[in-house]
Design an enzyme around this catalytic site. Structure first.
Site, PDB file in Angstrom:
ATOM      1  N   HIS A   1     -60.837 143.174 -51.218  1.00 12.88           N
ATOM      2  CA  HIS A   1     -60.422 143.612 -49.885  1.00 12.88           C
ATOM      3  C   HIS A   1     -61.486 144.510 -49.268  1.00 12.88           C
ATOM      4  O   HIS A   1     -62.238 145.193 -49.980  1.00 12.88           O
ATOM      5  CB  HIS A   1     -59.097 144.374 -49.963  1.00 12.88           C
ATOM      6  CG  HIS A   1     -58.521 144.717 -48.628  1.00 12.88           C
ATOM      7  ND1 HIS A   1     -58.176 143.755 -47.692  1.00 12.88           N
ATOM      8  CD2 HIS A   1     -58.237 145.918 -48.048  1.00 12.88           C
ATOM      9  CE1 HIS A   1     -57.702 144.349 -46.605  1.00 12.88           C
ATOM     10  NE2 HIS A   1     -57.737 145.653 -46.797  1.00 12.88           N
TER      11      HIS A   1
ATOM     12  N   CYS B   1     -59.543 139.790 -44.095  1.00  8.14           N
ATOM     13  CA  CYS B   1     -60.266 141.065 -44.039  1.00  8.14           C
ATOM     14  C   CYS B   1     -61.774 140.878 -43.890  1.00  8.14           C
ATOM     15  O   CYS B   1     -62.404 141.504 -43.030  1.00  8.14           O
ATOM     16  CB  CYS B   1     -59.949 141.906 -45.267  1.00  8.14           C
ATOM     17  SG  CYS B   1     -60.424 141.184 -46.858  1.00  8.14           S
TER      18      CYS B   1
ATOM     19  N   HIS C   1     -58.085 146.969 -40.576  1.00  5.75           N
ATOM     20  CA  HIS C   1     -58.275 145.885 -41.553  1.00  5.75           C
ATOM     21  C   HIS C   1     -57.217 144.809 -41.362  1.00  5.75           C
ATOM     22  O   HIS C   1     -56.086 145.078 -40.958  1.00  5.75           O
ATOM     23  CB  HIS C   1     -58.272 146.411 -42.991  1.00  5.75           C
ATOM     24  CG  HIS C   1     -57.007 147.115 -43.417  1.00  5.75           C
ATOM     25  ND1 HIS C   1     -56.603 147.178 -44.722  1.00  5.75           N
ATOM     26  CD2 HIS C   1     -56.052 147.794 -42.716  1.00  5.75           C
ATOM     27  CE1 HIS C   1     -55.475 147.864 -44.820  1.00  5.75           C
ATOM     28  NE2 HIS C   1     -55.128 148.246 -43.623  1.00  5.75           N
TER      29      HIS C   1
END
Length: 284
Positions: free
Chosen positions: A235, A189, A247
């Site tokens: 994240h 990510c 993502h």
């Protein structure tokens, strides 16, 4: 306490720039080097059996503090990340003329798409081009070792960068998720954020916690627009517009599109709600 991911220090050895800030038996001035293989894993220890922290791409420059037992302890020039990589993946520093501008491309053994391939390179790889050739209407750029790449897959480093980093990130849709990955062959990510932004001439820290604390400026959820970032614990996602995002994630194990509302509901049971929202600013 200095972050060991971004500062080279151990009890026995440290960067001379840290003298007076850390204790070490010896301080050294690093030597310059360059990554000469397509994608190289950077690890927290000189041990191939442990997981990677990040990756370095061909043409990325590093500062070398130690070479021992086939490993080099280095710091990446671009983002300051510190770790270990195989010494054989390093070579002398050269001046890059071009950068790979598509997610993936090949180095052929000569200027012909029918020739055998030598390497596969990721977006962001930097190369020194010495000439060009044309075969059956396709233009190729040439390397000093005789390798050739499709010219339209590269752009001169002197050209203006991409205007919209979100569009760059979208090139990676369906790319496999890879913890620590930062290439068109596998990406995580925060690697997606960093690489896409770099192609747009923007700087970003490597890890999501670094991005969450220091990339751009904080905003509220109701202010979200294209290019803003949404953070959860561990994240990060890139907003395509006010409601949808891109993502790299472990749910689909790929780079994927998802609405923010769906992601919040899906992620919440395990990682909680978003920890923050940020708007990147142009820090070149």
């Amino acid at each position: 306490m200095l972050d060991r991911r971004l500062h080279a220090f151990r009890p026995d050895l440290a960067d001379v720039a840290l003298k007076g800030q850390v204790e070490a038996a010896r301080f050294v001035t690093p030597e310059p080097a360059m990554v000469v293989q397509p994608v190289v894993a950077l690890r927290p220890k000189a041990d191939p059996s442990i997981g990677i922290d990040t990756e370095l791409l061909m043409g990325e420059e590093v500062r070398v503090f130690e070479r021992e037992n086939g490993w080099a302890w280095v710091q990446a020039v671009d983002d300051g990340y510190v770790g270990y990589l195989p010494e054989a993946t390093l070579g002398g520093v050269t001046t890059a003329t071009h950068v790979v501008a598509v997610p993936r491309t090949f180095v052929y053994s000569g200027p012909d798409l029918r020739f055998p391939t030598r390497l596969a390179l990721s977006m962001g790889s930097r190369l020194t081009i010495i000439g060009e050739a044309e075969t059956r209407g396709t233009r190729y750029f040439l390397l000093a070792d005789g390798g050739a790449l499709v010219a339209r897959h590269l752009r001169p480093v002197s050209d203006p960068p991409a205007i919209d980093y979100v569009s760059v990130a979208a090139f990676f849709l369906e790319t496999p998720y890879l913890w620590g990955g930062k290439s068109g062959f596998g990406i995580d990510c925060s690697g997606l954020v960093q690489l896409a932004m770099r192609m747009a001439g923007l700087r970003a820290p490597r890890d999501s916690d670094m991005q969450a604390s220091g990339l751009g400026v904080p905003i509220e959820r109701n202010e979200l627009r294209r290019g803003d970032l949404v953070f959860w614990k561990g994240h990060v996602a890139i907003m395509e517009d006010e409601t949808s995002m891109i993502h790299a994630n472990g749910h689909t194990m790929s780079v994927a599109r998802e609405t923010l509302d769906a992601a919040i509901e899906r992620i919440g049971w395990l990682y909680g709600t978003p920890t923050g929202y940020r708007r990147p600013v142009a820090e070149t």
